[in-house]
Structure formats: C-alpha cells, structure tokens
Design a protein around this motif. Sequence first.
Motif, PDB file in Angstrom:
ATOM      1  N   LYS A   9       0.847  -1.182   0.000  1.00 52.12           N
ATOM      2  CA  LYS A   9       0.000   0.000   0.000  1.00 52.12           C
ATOM      3  C   LYS A   9       0.893   1.246   0.000  1.00 52.12           C
ATOM      4  O   LYS A   9       1.844   1.324   0.775  1.00 52.12           O
ATOM      5  CB  LYS A   9      -0.877  -0.017   1.249  1.00 52.12           C
ATOM      6  N   THR A  10       0.615   2.185  -0.881  1.00 52.71           N
ATOM      7  CA  THR A  10       1.381   3.430  -0.896  1.00 52.71           C
ATOM      8  C   THR A  10       1.015   4.235   0.339  1.00 52.71           C
ATOM      9  O   THR A  10      -0.155   4.535   0.569  1.00 52.71           O
ATOM     10  CB  THR A  10       1.078   4.248  -2.159  1.00 52.71           C
ATOM     11  N   VAL A  11       2.023   4.562   1.131  1.00 58.14           N
ATOM     12  CA  VAL A  11       1.770   5.280   2.370  1.00 58.14           C
ATOM     13  C   VAL A  11       2.396   6.667   2.383  1.00 58.14           C
ATOM     14  O   VAL A  11       2.028   7.486   3.210  1.00 58.14           O
ATOM     15  CB  VAL A  11       2.267   4.476   3.595  1.00 58.14           C
ATOM     16  N   ALA A  12       3.331   6.927   1.472  1.00 61.39           N
ATOM     17  CA  ALA A  12       3.963   8.236   1.469  1.00 61.39           C
ATOM     18  C   ALA A  12       4.378   8.610   0.052  1.00 61.39           C
ATOM     19  O   ALA A  12       4.782   7.758  -0.737  1.00 61.39           O
ATOM     20  CB  ALA A  12       5.184   8.248   2.377  1.00 61.39           C
ATOM     21  N   VAL A  13       4.260   9.884  -0.242  1.00 65.03           N
ATOM     22  CA  VAL A  13       4.733  10.444  -1.498  1.00 65.03           C
ATOM     23  C   VAL A  13       5.731  11.526  -1.130  1.00 65.03           C
ATOM     24  O   VAL A  13       5.421  12.430  -0.347  1.00 65.03           O
ATOM     25  CB  VAL A  13       3.571  11.043  -2.320  1.00 65.03           C
ATOM     26  N   VAL A  14       6.951  11.404  -1.674  1.00 61.67           N
ATOM     27  CA  VAL A  14       8.008  12.369  -1.373  1.00 61.67           C
ATOM     28  C   VAL A  14       8.396  13.057  -2.666  1.00 61.67           C
ATOM     29  O   VAL A  14       8.794  12.410  -3.627  1.00 61.67           O
ATOM     30  CB  VAL A  14       9.239  11.670  -0.749  1.00 61.67           C
ATOM     31  N   LYS A  15       8.246  14.371  -2.676  1.00 61.34           N
ATOM     32  CA  LYS A  15       8.680  15.200  -3.798  1.00 61.34           C
ATOM     33  C   LYS A  15       9.702  16.187  -3.256  1.00 61.34           C
ATOM     34  O   LYS A  15       9.714  16.460  -2.046  1.00 61.34           O
ATOM     35  CB  LYS A  15       7.502  15.993  -4.370  1.00 61.34           C
ATOM     36  N   TRP A  23      -1.693   7.259   6.526  1.00 62.21           N
ATOM     37  CA  TRP A  23      -1.675   6.034   7.317  1.00 62.21           C
ATOM     38  C   TRP A  23      -3.032   5.889   7.973  1.00 62.21           C
ATOM     39  O   TRP A  23      -3.370   6.633   8.887  1.00 62.21           O
ATOM     40  CB  TRP A  23      -0.566   6.104   8.364  1.00 62.21           C
ATOM     41  N   GLY A  24      -3.829   4.947   7.496  1.00 59.37           N
ATOM     42  CA  GLY A  24      -5.189   4.796   8.001  1.00 59.37           C
ATOM     43  C   GLY A  24      -5.990   6.038   7.675  1.00 59.37           C
ATOM     44  O   GLY A  24      -6.053   6.464   6.535  1.00 59.37           O
ATOM     45  N   SER A  25      -6.576   6.637   8.681  1.00 61.57           N
ATOM     46  CA  SER A  25      -7.343   7.860   8.468  1.00 61.57           C
ATOM     47  C   SER A  25      -6.495   9.107   8.682  1.00 61.57           C
ATOM     48  O   SER A  25      -6.992  10.221   8.573  1.00 61.57           O
ATOM     49  CB  SER A  25      -8.544   7.884   9.405  1.00 61.57           C
ATOM     50  N   THR A  26      -5.211   8.928   8.960  1.00 66.97           N
ATOM     51  CA  THR A  26      -4.315  10.044   9.225  1.00 66.97           C
ATOM     52  C   THR A  26      -3.613  10.468   7.951  1.00 66.97           C
ATOM     53  O   THR A  26      -3.089   9.639   7.211  1.00 66.97           O
ATOM     54  CB  THR A  26      -3.243   9.633  10.265  1.00 66.97           C
ATOM     55  N   GLU A  27      -3.625  11.751   7.700  1.00 61.56           N
ATOM     56  CA  GLU A  27      -2.829  12.295   6.607  1.00 61.56           C
ATOM     57  C   GLU A  27      -2.048  13.474   7.160  1.00 61.56           C
ATOM     58  O   GLU A  27      -2.617  14.383   7.749  1.00 61.56           O
ATOM     59  CB  GLU A  27      -3.702  12.755   5.443  1.00 61.56           C
ATOM     60  N   THR A  28      -0.751  13.424   7.011  1.00 62.92           N
ATOM     61  CA  THR A  28       0.106  14.478   7.515  1.00 62.92           C
ATOM     62  C   THR A  28       1.100  14.852   6.433  1.00 62.92           C
ATOM     63  O   THR A  28       1.391  14.052   5.548  1.00 62.92           O
ATOM     64  CB  THR A  28       0.823  14.043   8.815  1.00 62.92           C
TER      65      THR A  28
END
Length: 53
Positions: A9-15, A23-28
């Motif tokens: 599962k994609t959990v992070a996008v780094v640009k 992560w779950g219902s958390t987006e930071t």
Amino acid sequence: MSYLRYNTKTVAVVKPGEVVIRWGSTETGGRCGSVAQGKRYVERWFGARLGNR
C-alpha cells in the motif's frame, strides 16, 4: 518523486520540498529540502509509530 510502500500500500509520497504521509485515516505532511531528506523523515515517522509493536 518517490512513492514509499508498506504491505503493498502506498503510504507516502516524497517530492522535492514536500512530504505527504497517509496512514489509516491520518494524513500528515511536511516540507523537506530533498527527496532523500523526505525519505528519512518518513522512516523516522513510521519508526516512532511502529516501533512499539
């Protein structure tokens, strides 16, 4: 741009300049200087949350 995955599962996008973690219902998000710096941020973020399991 780099996509970081956990259990397929994609959990992070780094640009360059930006990090988004889902992560779950958390987006930071946060700011970073480079993709490498953003990846280290994501590793520390997950280490802090999954280290106690």
